[in-house]
Enzyme design. Sequence first.
Site, short mmCIF file in Angstrom:
data_model
loop_
_atom_site.label_atom_id
_atom_site.label_comp_id
_atom_site.label_asym_id
_atom_site.label_seq_id
_atom_site.Cartn_x
_atom_site.Cartn_y
_atom_site.Cartn_z
N SER A 119 -45.34 -31.56 31.46
CA SER A 119 -45.22 -32.17 32.78
C SER A 119 -43.93 -31.79 33.50
CB SER A 119 -45.29 -33.70 32.65
OG SER A 119 -46.57 -34.10 32.19
N GLU B 204 0.80 -1.22 0.00
CA GLU B 204 0.00 0.00 0.00
C GLU B 204 0.83 1.28 0.00
OE1 GLU B 204 -3.29 0.40 -0.27
OE2 GLU B 204 -3.59 -1.75 -0.49
#
Length: 867
Positions: A436, A171
């Site tokens: 249950s 870069e």
Amino acid sequence: MASGKRPRERVEPSFGADQDNDSGELRLGAGERIVGHSSRKSKRVPVEDIDDDDDGEEEDLEPRTRRAKPARTKRPARASRGGGFFGAIRSLLYWCIVLGIWAGIAVGGVVIYFAAQMPSASTWSIPDRPPNVKITALDGTLVANRGTTGGEAIALEEMSPYLPQAVMAIEDRRFYYHFGVDPLGLARAFVNNLTGRSIQGGSTLTQQLAKNLFLSPERTFERKVQEVLLSFWLEHKFTKDQILAMYLNRMYFGSNAYGVEAASQRYFNKSARDVNLAEAATLAGLLKAPSRLSPARDPKAAEERAQVVLGAMREEGYVTAEEAKTAMSQPPAKARSYWSGAEHYAADMVIDEVKALIGDVKTDINVQTTLDMRLEKQAEAALTAALDKEGRKVNASQAALVSVDATGAIRAVVGGRDYTDSQFNRAAKAKRQPGSAFKPFVYAAALEAGYRPDTLMNDGPVRIGNWTPENYDQKYRGQVTLSTALAHSLNTIAAQLVMQVGPKNVISVAHRLGIDSDLQENASIALGTSEVSLVELTSSYAAFMNGGMKATPHLVTRITDTSGKVLYEADYSNPPRVLSEQVVANLNGMLNRVMTEGTGRAAQLSKWQAAGKSGTTQSFRDAIFVGFTSTMTTGIWFGNDDGTPMKKVTGGGLPARAWKTYMTAALEGYKPTPLFGVGIQPAKPEPQTTLSDIISGVLPGVGGSRDDFPPAPDAPPEDVPVQGQASYPAAPPPVQQGYPAQPQQPVTREPAMRDPAQRAPSQRDPAPVDRRQQAVQPNYPPGAVPDYRARDGGQMVPPADVPNRGYQDYRQYRGPYDDRVPPDAVLEGRAPPDAVLEGPVPPGDVGGSSRRGQPRESTLFDIIMGQ
């Protein structure tokens, strides 16, 4: 002339008529005169043609003689100014300078104009980086990062050295040599673009950072001017290393990852501190086009770009040719297409919990959690295996799991089959009917009201208003004990208990234990018709495991900022008591029978006592199993998101088997310990003489009470005192509230101390009824009876004789590889730090001691009944 002296007067030549003039004067003809340097040749005039007969003619000739006078030689004007090629060059330079000056003035004016549009430089500042939440597990390992950036910011010196080198090589090769703008880099980029070899752009790292921090992505002349000005400011304000660190921690690397740490975790599941050369080249290559080159989207494109970066690093001398060749030969990175792993369900829960604890997060923080990554992986593996094996066959597409310790600390949570496909947390956010699995709260309310595990009730047709509850198998068993009714999940008994105890009392018990959801106050609550989440249901069961203490579900234990300042620290060392020890002991014995002979047989564990309850909703839409050992409580749910019924999947089937698979792996390495109330009994309340004792003639110590608590299994020798046995008031007869007129069947009791086999045949249960009536009698798998005794000089010491250390030990979680002590050691207090254990000590080592229960108070009913 002859005298050699210059005459004072000018003598003009004269031309006489006599050609034989002997005066010695020089006479020139008109044709011999030279006039200047004219470009045209002068015509010679012959002498003969000149008429000089008279003096008048001589006077006429004199002016012509003056015109013929030689002139001074001069250079042409063109030669004085120069000419040719060099003259053209000089003119070109001149006009270039002129034009450059005017262009500079124009550009300066434009810059000044755009600069005037920007805020004053004194107000410029670096915007704060979006906060990151770093979430760590119990052992400090990273669970996940949450926030806009997806990762924390790390210092430049902490990063792998390959990262800054790779970024600069591709870069901005002259990063450390320019002043924010690189003219040479711009020229190189221009030439490369012309030649079609566009490897590196013209913008410097400083310019890219300025654009990323302050400006929009639009491509305009104004933005470019502002970018340059901001680059100058950054270079003036910060050092090169600071600029590089900001760049690496803020740039976008694709897949919602901002900064190298987030990108490293995202693509390689490791920190940016540990990336190698090939991985660093891959990350640096993403900066050109993060979304298009992402390894998660296009691994081949990411690899090709990484090869270009490696070549640039070799040219710049950061790596040798051999190192670059080795890195190029490595296989490409295989990144996940999205965050995956069940731990991300826990991370999402942590974020919700953090916001509730400290509000909005405005800076980077570290959150320590209760999550055990070993258990988390085993929980995910257990559910995945169950769904892969049986899911398609029984039409079950989703599952969820929650596992907590005695304090309510969540050790594992799985919110669904695959976090990649669905981020919805079915364990914490989905509310479903527990079926249950809600019945333990009903029985706990009944035990608090004075019922006992051996209380007999009638299992037969019952009508409550317009509702007629039926058992799962649509059969009736007649007279059964409460313990048997819970073990076989008889709906008729649960419905009767709710109406006799009162729905309001049942709801009160459920809320007290940890159910936060709204519960409907009606008879059908006995069958779990009100919706709850799996997290609150499981944590409520933890109160049964730890002896009756509140277990508040939580994940966050500590929150600190990056400087180490503590923002929050959890403290669950003194939870409130929500159930008495006697009620917990009775209920645990009843739930243990569910595992040994009832609907939870498929969940039985080898060598470990366990208790639990299954639950199935109408049309098999949901199947749940919640169970616990002395160390851990776990709840599991199976079903479908759209409520599609499964193919006869009950809580005692697929969920129970998955529970057994997970708990077997989770408890590996732990030393088995008994359940509270099954292997270890609570203390007996001190007997007191009451008015009912005087009336009935039953005094303490005389004859004994028929309500004595049954003895603990494997009782110690007679010379060792056994802790007292609890007594309970008589249960009132069932009240048929709202029932139609039915023949009342008397409620009878059976002495708890007698074995059913020793009773008279007329006193035994009918054939369909299970004959094991002692609720707290332990039931162990074959060969798995635990040894509850420790040796002290040859004397047998029961667990109840261990000095009282409160309840802190069962709330203290320890991993499977913590301190160890010899198996023959007697724990007379806390073990020393250097003690060596035979095996890991579970966190819920319940039963070291018991608190003394409150004495029973006589009631008017006792006096009337003579008890």
